[in-house]
Design an enzyme around this catalytic site. Sequence first.
Site, PDB file in Angstrom:
ATOM      1  N   LYS A 181       0.643  -1.144  -0.165  1.00 37.74           N
ATOM      2  CA  LYS A 181      -0.060   0.085  -0.178  1.00 37.74           C
ATOM      3  C   LYS A 181       0.816   1.189  -0.058  1.00 37.74           C
ATOM      4  O   LYS A 181       1.896   1.153   0.569  1.00 37.74           O
ATOM      5  CB  LYS A 181      -0.948  -0.024   1.075  1.00 37.74           C
ATOM      6  CG  LYS A 181      -2.356  -0.810   1.164  1.00 37.74           C
ATOM      7  CD  LYS A 181      -3.150  -0.415   2.297  1.00 37.74           C
ATOM      8  CE  LYS A 181      -4.132  -1.184   2.249  1.00 37.74           C
ATOM      9  NZ  LYS A 181      -4.890  -1.543   3.488  1.00 37.74           N
ATOM     10  N   PHE A 182       0.379   2.217  -0.800  1.00 41.29           N
ATOM     11  CA  PHE A 182       0.822   3.757  -0.637  1.00 41.29           C
ATOM     12  C   PHE A 182       2.255   3.772  -1.160  1.00 41.29           C
ATOM     13  O   PHE A 182       3.133   4.551  -0.538  1.00 41.29           O
ATOM     14  CB  PHE A 182       0.750   4.301   0.794  1.00 41.29           C
ATOM     15  CG  PHE A 182      -0.552   4.084   1.441  1.00 41.29           C
ATOM     16  CD1 PHE A 182      -1.515   4.901   0.698  1.00 41.29           C
ATOM     17  CD2 PHE A 182      -0.751   3.617   2.469  1.00 41.29           C
ATOM     18  CE1 PHE A 182      -2.777   4.754   1.541  1.00 41.29           C
ATOM     19  CE2 PHE A 182      -1.897   3.482   3.084  1.00 41.29           C
ATOM     20  CZ  PHE A 182      -3.178   4.310   2.664  1.00 41.29           C
ATOM     21  N   ARG A 183       2.711   2.852  -2.039  1.00 37.93           N
ATOM     22  CA  ARG A 183       3.865   2.553  -3.072  1.00 37.93           C
ATOM     23  C   ARG A 183       4.968   2.403  -1.630  1.00 37.93           C
ATOM     24  O   ARG A 183       6.241   2.392  -1.988  1.00 37.93           O
ATOM     25  CB  ARG A 183       4.098   4.001  -3.629  1.00 37.93           C
ATOM     26  CG  ARG A 183       3.248   4.142  -4.480  1.00 37.93           C
ATOM     27  CD  ARG A 183       3.554   5.160  -5.765  1.00 37.93           C
ATOM     28  NE  ARG A 183       2.500   5.196  -6.577  1.00 37.93           N
ATOM     29  CZ  ARG A 183       2.381   4.551  -7.620  1.00 37.93           C
ATOM     30  NH1 ARG A 183       2.957   3.444  -7.930  1.00 37.93           N
ATOM     31  NH2 ARG A 183       1.141   4.815  -8.413  1.00 37.93           N
ATOM     32  N   LEU A 184       4.735   1.694  -0.496  1.00 35.87           N
ATOM     33  CA  LEU A 184       5.775   1.427   0.385  1.00 35.87           C
ATOM     34  C   LEU A 184       5.961  -0.221   0.457  1.00 35.87           C
ATOM     35  O   LEU A 184       6.090  -0.930   1.141  1.00 35.87           O
ATOM     36  CB  LEU A 184       5.149   1.531   1.812  1.00 35.87           C
ATOM     37  CG  LEU A 184       4.915   3.228   2.061  1.00 35.87           C
ATOM     38  CD1 LEU A 184       4.244   3.432   3.467  1.00 35.87           C
ATOM     39  CD2 LEU A 184       6.184   3.864   2.090  1.00 35.87           C
ATOM     40  N   HIS A 185       6.451  -0.363  -1.046  1.00 33.82           N
ATOM     41  CA  HIS A 185       6.847  -1.577  -1.324  1.00 33.82           C
ATOM     42  C   HIS A 185       7.785  -2.415  -0.409  1.00 33.82           C
ATOM     43  O   HIS A 185       8.618  -1.884  -0.094  1.00 33.82           O
ATOM     44  CB  HIS A 185       7.258  -1.662  -2.962  1.00 33.82           C
ATOM     45  CG  HIS A 185       6.198  -0.863  -3.677  1.00 33.82           C
ATOM     46  ND1 HIS A 185       4.922  -1.195  -3.873  1.00 33.82           N
ATOM     47  CD2 HIS A 185       6.537   0.284  -4.374  1.00 33.82           C
ATOM     48  CE1 HIS A 185       4.273  -0.261  -4.601  1.00 33.82           C
ATOM     49  NE2 HIS A 185       5.257   0.770  -4.667  1.00 33.82           N
TER      50      HIS A 185
END
Length: 206
Positions: A181-185
């Site tokens: 999520k939220f590009r917090l890969h």
Amino acid sequence: MSANGLTGSDFTESEEPFKLFGDWLKEAEASEVNDPNAVALATVDEDGLPNVRMVLLKGFDINGFVFYTNFESQKGREILGQKKAAMCFHWKTLRRQVRVRGPVEIVTDAEADAYFATRARGSRIGAWASKQSRPLESRFALEKAVAEYTARYAIGEIPRPSYWSGFRIRPTSIEFWKDQKFRLHDRIEFRRPTPEGAWDKVRMYP
Ligand SMILES: Cc1cc2nc3c(=O)[nH]c(=O)nc-3n(C[C@H](O)[C@H](O)[C@H](O)COP(=O)(O)O)c2cc1C
């Protein structure tokens, strides 16, 4: 933890990157509409200019990642010159990426022969007829070459052309990337100084 061992912050049971890659590829085989083994292959030319194109992964084990091609093609010449390459898998439905880098070796003749023999007859003829990556004057010239080799090999086995074989990337780096999520890969890179060395595992900022 999920079946692939890469959920959230928990990577602990995935020390062995080849096993993890195998798990992900298996999931991709179930999820992707076609060619789950398609992979972008990056090479560099003699001026250091990168080049990238798709190939199909045709084998992998703890020794590395194997694909087949014409050694006189652009990629063939670049790999034979630089002796290193990189790959990037992207499995869209799984939202996952795997990057592989390392030196490249040529597969054995026995390995290449065995794989060549599994190819459709038309593909084996095609390997003879195509001067891959060199200028083609017309589609007709290709069809003529296909007709000529079809006649030449009308009877019996089709031998593997000497210029057609496989390369194996022997990874010194394999990075697993998983969408969060939220590009917090999630990103985990397995690194080793040489293909014979022991893996270090490094988690990275996304
Ligand atoms: C999905 C896909 C898979 C491909 N697989 C291969 C392959 O396994 N081997 C190959 O030589 N070319 C394959 N190609 C063609 C290459 O992308 C490329 O056009 C060709 O090999 C010439 O590249 P080069 O001029 O950089 O050598 C594939 C193309 C696509 C789109």
